[in-house]
Design a protein around this motif. Structure first.
Motif, PDB file in Angstrom:
ATOM      1  N   VAL A 234       0.837  -1.202   0.000  1.00 40.74           N
ATOM      2  CA  VAL A 234       0.000   0.000   0.000  1.00 40.74           C
ATOM      3  C   VAL A 234       0.871   1.251   0.000  1.00 40.74           C
ATOM      4  O   VAL A 234       0.655   2.175  -0.789  1.00 40.74           O
ATOM      5  CB  VAL A 234      -0.946   0.009   1.214  1.00 40.74           C
ATOM      6  CG1 VAL A 234      -1.672   1.352   1.322  1.00 40.74           C
ATOM      7  CG2 VAL A 234      -1.965  -1.121   1.113  1.00 40.74           C
ATOM      8  N   LEU A 235       1.875   1.286   0.882  1.00 37.24           N
ATOM      9  CA  LEU A 235       2.721   2.475   1.007  1.00 37.24           C
ATOM     10  C   LEU A 235       3.561   2.718  -0.241  1.00 37.24           C
ATOM     11  O   LEU A 235       3.982   3.858  -0.501  1.00 37.24           O
ATOM     12  CB  LEU A 235       3.637   2.336   2.225  1.00 37.24           C
ATOM     13  CG  LEU A 235       2.938   2.322   3.592  1.00 37.24           C
ATOM     14  CD1 LEU A 235       3.963   2.101   4.696  1.00 37.24           C
ATOM     15  CD2 LEU A 235       2.172   3.623   3.820  1.00 37.24           C
ATOM     16  N   HIS A 236       3.784   1.677  -1.024  1.00 38.62           N
ATOM     17  CA  HIS A 236       4.533   1.826  -2.281  1.00 38.62           C
ATOM     18  C   HIS A 236       3.863   2.831  -3.205  1.00 38.62           C
ATOM     19  O   HIS A 236       4.528   3.524  -3.998  1.00 38.62           O
ATOM     20  CB  HIS A 236       4.639   0.459  -2.970  1.00 38.62           C
ATOM     21  CG  HIS A 236       5.360   0.485  -4.278  1.00 38.62           C
ATOM     22  ND1 HIS A 236       6.734   0.636  -4.383  1.00 38.62           N
ATOM     23  CD2 HIS A 236       4.901   0.395  -5.570  1.00 38.62           C
ATOM     24  CE1 HIS A 236       7.089   0.618  -5.652  1.00 38.62           C
ATOM     25  NE2 HIS A 236       5.999   0.485  -6.395  1.00 38.62           N
ATOM     26  N   SER A 237       2.540   2.938  -3.096  1.00 33.37           N
ATOM     27  CA  SER A 237       1.780   3.826  -3.982  1.00 33.37           C
ATOM     28  C   SER A 237       1.679   5.250  -3.450  1.00 33.37           C
ATOM     29  O   SER A 237       1.106   6.113  -4.112  1.00 33.37           O
ATOM     30  CB  SER A 237       0.364   3.264  -4.193  1.00 33.37           C
ATOM     31  OG  SER A 237      -0.373   3.287  -2.982  1.00 33.37           O
ATOM     32  N   CYS A 238       2.216   5.497  -2.251  1.00 28.27           N
ATOM     33  CA  CYS A 238       2.125   6.853  -1.679  1.00 28.27           C
ATOM     34  C   CYS A 238       3.452   7.222  -1.012  1.00 28.27           C
ATOM     35  O   CYS A 238       3.551   7.221   0.225  1.00 28.27           O
ATOM     36  CB  CYS A 238       0.960   6.955  -0.689  1.00 28.27           C
ATOM     37  SG  CYS A 238       0.758   5.526   0.418  1.00 28.27           S
ATOM     38  N   PRO A 239       4.467   7.512  -1.815  1.00 24.06           N
ATOM     39  CA  PRO A 239       5.783   7.890  -1.266  1.00 24.06           C
ATOM     40  C   PRO A 239       5.671   9.063  -0.293  1.00 24.06           C
ATOM     41  O   PRO A 239       4.926  10.003  -0.525  1.00 24.06           O
ATOM     42  CB  PRO A 239       6.574   8.282  -2.511  1.00 24.06           C
ATOM     43  CG  PRO A 239       5.882   7.597  -3.646  1.00 24.06           C
ATOM     44  CD  PRO A 239       4.430   7.573  -3.278  1.00 24.06           C
ATOM     45  N   GLY A 240       6.408   8.954   0.800  1.00 17.26           N
ATOM     46  CA  GLY A 240       6.430  10.042   1.777  1.00 17.26           C
ATOM     47  C   GLY A 240       5.256  10.054   2.734  1.00 17.26           C
ATOM     48  O   GLY A 240       5.084  11.039   3.469  1.00 17.26           O
TER      49      GLY A 240
END
Length: 246
Positions: A234-240
């Motif tokens: 999931v976090l791969h799609s929302c850097p930072g």
């Protein structure tokens, strides 16, 4: 009189060897693209190779500090051990359900002037993206339920089984881990971790996972390998992506 010229659409001739080869090449290319796009979703090994489990930002960095435990112990779990809605930490005369409703609903109307009990309000549900009109009542209150973002059962097997009663009560009534959400979505989630359930509202998934990570870090809870991989995906799609402030 002008003579009309008719042009016939040319079609592939499956009996022509050259055209059969061209058709097979096109099909092979389409299958290859489909496999390339789909495999990372279904194969952990492929996801690791293609970078699907890489993420940057505060949430990803915090996740990296959590202990991985692939042998969680759920024995002895009882929801009542967390004392949900049995405390009034701010001393306003209402339990944490009322406090969270008042915090997250808009157009809030209280039961009577000076009361802390919410009679009605509007919820922009984070899990489904729908708008719900909340009205207190036997037949309507359950439309909005309070979800433990890190479920109590998940917390138990992630370390809470070793806590004192006071520590479990603190966790069970911590507003940082509580969200008012669509009742059906809450029931669908149950006690599932991010490995098995995510909000249908895709726009909220990064914030949802980041809050779970924040809760687990706050209480030094563990994650399983599957749970961690799901969070990283999931976090791969929302850097930072940041961890929500408590």
């Amino acid at each position: 009189m002008a003579r009309r010229t008719h042009f016939r659409k040319r079609r592939f001739n499956a009996s022509n060897p050259l055209e059969r080869v061209l058709i097979l090449l096109v099909i092979a290319a389409m299958v290859g693209v489909g496999i390339g796009l789909g495999l990372p979703m279904f194969s952990p090994t492929v996801s690791k190779i293609t970078g699907g489990y890489t993420a940057t930002g505060d949430a990803a960095d915090t996740l990296a500090t959590l202990v991985v435990d692939d042998q969680p112990d759920s024995s002895g779990y009882d929801r009542d051990l967390f004392g949900f809605r049995e405390t009034d930490d701010d001393g306003n005369g209402c339990d944490v359900r009322e406090d969270v409703l008042a915090r997250d609903l808009t157009d809030v109307v209280y039961k009577y002037p000076g009361s802390c009990k919410v009679q009605s309000g509007t919820l922009d549900d984070p899990y489904t993206g729908e708008t719900i009109q909340f009205v207190r009542g036997v037949d309507t209150s359950a439309l909005v339920q309070i979800d433990h973002v890190v479920a109590l059962a998940n917390a138990w097997q992630s370390g809470a089984r070793d806590w004192t009663t006071a520590e479990r009560y603190r966790f069970g009534n911590d507003s940082y881990n509580l969200l008012p959400v669509d009742g059906t979505a809450n029931q669908d989630k149950g006690s599932a971790s991010a490995a098995y359930w995510l909000p249908t509202n895709g726009d909220y998934r990064c914030s949802y996972v980041a809050r779970q990570i924040g809760v687990k870090a706050k209480y030094q809870l563990t994650v399983t390998s599957k749970e961690k991989d799901a969070m990283l995906t999931v976090l791969h799609s929302c850097p930072g992506q940041p961890v929500p402030e408590s």
